[in-house]
Design an enzyme around this catalytic site. Structure first.
Site, short mmCIF file in Angstrom:
data_model
loop_
_atom_site.label_atom_id
_atom_site.label_comp_id
_atom_site.label_asym_id
_atom_site.label_seq_id
_atom_site.Cartn_x
_atom_site.Cartn_y
_atom_site.Cartn_z
CD GLU A 152 -2.36 -1.57 2.02
OE1 GLU A 152 -4.35 -1.31 2.55
OE2 GLU A 152 -2.11 -0.81 3.37
C1 TNX Z 1 -4.42 -3.35 5.15
S1 TNX Z 1 -2.76 -5.83 2.78
C2 TNX Z 1 -2.50 -3.63 5.37
C3 TNX Z 1 -3.01 -3.32 7.02
C4 TNX Z 1 -4.19 -3.36 7.53
C5 TNX Z 1 -5.01 -3.84 6.97
C6 TNX Z 1 -6.28 -3.96 7.57
C7 TNX Z 1 -1.34 -5.17 3.98
C8 TNX Z 1 -0.33 -6.07 2.96
N1 TNX Z 1 -2.19 -4.18 4.82
O1 TNX Z 1 -2.46 -2.14 6.56
O2 TNX Z 1 -3.51 -3.39 8.77
O3 TNX Z 1 -4.97 -4.00 5.93
O4 TNX Z 1 -7.38 -4.79 7.18
#
Ligand code: TNX
Length: 524
Positions: A335
């Site tokens: 992200e």
């Molecule tokens: C996505 S998927 C994230 C996290 C969050 C989570 C909550 C991913 C690698 N990162 O930063 O905590 O969703 O479900």
């Protein structure tokens, strides 16, 4: 009287039928030997015999040489409920006379974690190539005893084990859990408790998400404010916390004593507000942002164009590599919405090299497959659809993956709309959903041989205490552990749910908070 034919030979896929038949005849009052069919994860091969071993008060455990530490561990887990002394004999001669025997013995088919368990009226013999295999065999043995064996105080018994034989080894080498200690911080004791709980299901990896926007959780001597300032708060604004290097080492050693490898994650270039707040020079504009206690994602980025960023990462990764005996360092990479692709790709290339320079292998969330990956780098898949172009392209070049699809394996997703904790952005994950997929045949364009295994991540935006961790992890982590360990031929929800049901009384005895899914016919 049992109607089970003597020495009925069963494939793991069929043993549950045996379990159902035996369970229906179980005496309601006194604990009885548990049928082999109740073991989670399902063993590769099991036969059940018409004999019973009874663990008596004078029993001794023979475990010499490399088997000694697992022998001591077995004694330590059996002593509280039995109240027996269970001395561990480390002399070779004890092998032949003690009723419980743990032995290292070469067996080409068992691999590093496989084991063979043979139980008859007078002895329990556990053999394996490696101590790790003995340890996994001990987890099976514990489940063959009545649930009251898991009590922390003396129970009446009797401590019977059904006769039979199990030959077992895992389907995948990587069977993991992840705990996000950044969004909410969890102390050493909570982590150790979780380690003990996941070890029961033959999970062999604990990934610690040690940094994020809301907190930095490991003392770094060369950049001390990361922990003291960057770790000072958490989601919601309460006091955070961090592990000193001594505490981290203690966690690593405790995990190792349970044959669990710790994988430390420093998330980057996004999810870095805690670091950016601690050191102004890590920001492109040279201005430190305030600490962050909300739950948004995607707003922070390390300054990929500054030399100091790579000095910082070299220092951090160097210190963590020195503290971590396991082969992996997780570099996050997810992200990174505030980092352009043009900046992201060379950044990931440089970080992989830094990890390699410190003698470790990089793992990153599958977003890193946008960049050029070193042949050794592993991707961790978290998206909710089985098809992803850059993952497929990386797989073509040989990249291996660990699977954590968010709609199947994320332990922070709610079970139902009514679940008081967790999130639902990837969907609701009831007990059946968590089990009903095949990691070997999930990702388009990724061969089963490129799947290292599975991991259940527990993000902790809404999770604040041990009981919350347990409620979200169980039963789903036990289900994922079965997908990681058990052969594909065992896969059957109808039979699995009956085996899973036998774990309920065990969690109750252990004081593990779990979600009593209405989809599972929980044993009383
Ligand atoms: C996505 S998927 C994230 C996290 C969050 C989570 C909550 C991913 C690698 N990162 O930063 O905590 O969703 O479900």
């Amino acid at each position: 009287m049992s109607t089970i034919p003597r020495r009925l030979v069963v494939r793991a896929a069929a043993i549950t039928m045996l379990g159902t038949a035996a369970a229906a005849q179980a005496a309601p009052v006194k604990p009885k030997a548990v049928p082999y069919a109740s073991v989670v994860p399902a063993p590769a091969w099991a036969t059940q015999a018409n004999s019973t071993f009874t663990l008596g008060s004078g029993a001794r455990i023979a475990a010499s040489g490399q088997a000694a530490s697992v022998g001591n561990y077995l004694a330590s887990v059996l002593r509280p409920a039995t109240g027996f002394a269970l001395p561990v004999d480390q002399a070779l001669w004890a092998r032949a006379v003690d009723p419980i025997q743990l032995q290292i013995a070469p067996n080409a088919t068992l691999g590093d974690e496989g084991y063979q368990l043979t139980v008859n009226a007078t002895s329990v013999v556990l053999t394996a190539n490696k101590p790790a295999g003995l340890f996994e065999g001990v987890q099976t043995l514990r489940q063959l005893l009545p649930a009251s064996i898991d009590a922390s105080t003396k129970q009446p018994g009797p401590w019977q084990i059904q006769g039979g034989k199990i030959t077992d080894h895992p389907r995948f080498g990587y069977r993991g859990a992840m705990l996000d200690v950044a969004r909410h911080f969890f102390g050493v004791d909570t982590v150790k408790t979780y380690i003990d709980e996941i070890a029961r299901y033959k999970v062999n990896t604990l990934h610690l998400h040690l940094s994020d926007d809301q907190g930095w959780r490991l003392q770094i001597n060369s950049w001390p404010k990361l922990a003291t300032y960057g770790g000072s708060t958490q989601v919601g604004g309460g006091a955070g916390g961090y592990y000193t290097q001594a505490q981290y080492k203690d966690i690593v050693a405790y995990a190792a004593s349970r044959y669990i490898t710790i994988i430390p994650e420093i998330d980057m270039p996004g999810h870095t507000n805690a670091a950016l707040a601690s050191y102004a020079e890590l920001n492109c504009n040279g201005v430190a942002p305030p600490l962050y206690t909300g739950t948004d994602v995607g707003f922070s980025s390390l300054c990929t164009s500054k030399d100091i960023t790579y000095k910082f990462l070299d220092d951090v990764i160097g210190e963590i590599a020195a503290l971590t005996p396991g082969p992996y360092i997780h570099i996050g990479g997810d992200e990174a919405q505030s980092t352009s692709d043009a900046d992201y790709k060379p950044f990931i290339a440089k970080v992989q090299q830094i990890v390699a320079n410190h003698g470790k292998t990089a793992i990153g969330w599958h977003d890193i497959s946008k960049a050029d990956l070193l042949p050794s780098t592993i991707g961790q898949y978290w998206d909710t659809t089985p098809t992803n172009a850059s993952v497929q392209a990386a797989a073509k070049k040989g990249t291996h993956f660990v699977l954590s699809p968010a709609n199947l394996a994320y332990l922070d997703m709610k079970y139902t709309e009514q679940t008081p904790l967790g999130q639902d952005w990837a969907g609701l994950i009831e007990a059946k959903d968590a089990y009903n997929w095949d990691p070997g045949n999930y990702l388009t364009g990724v061969k089963a041989s490129q799947v290292n295994g599975v991991e259940g991540p527990l993000w902790t935006e809404t999770i604040v205490k041990l009981a919350d961790i347990q409620y979200m992890a169980f039963p789903r982590l036990a289900e994922l552990a079965e997908l990681g360990w058990s052969q594909a031929s065992t896969h059957n929800w109808t039979t699995f749910k009956t085996r899973l049901a036998a774990q309920g009384p065990r969690w109750k005895v252990q004081g593990v908070n779990f979600y009593a899914s209405p989809q599972v016919p929980w044993a009383k």
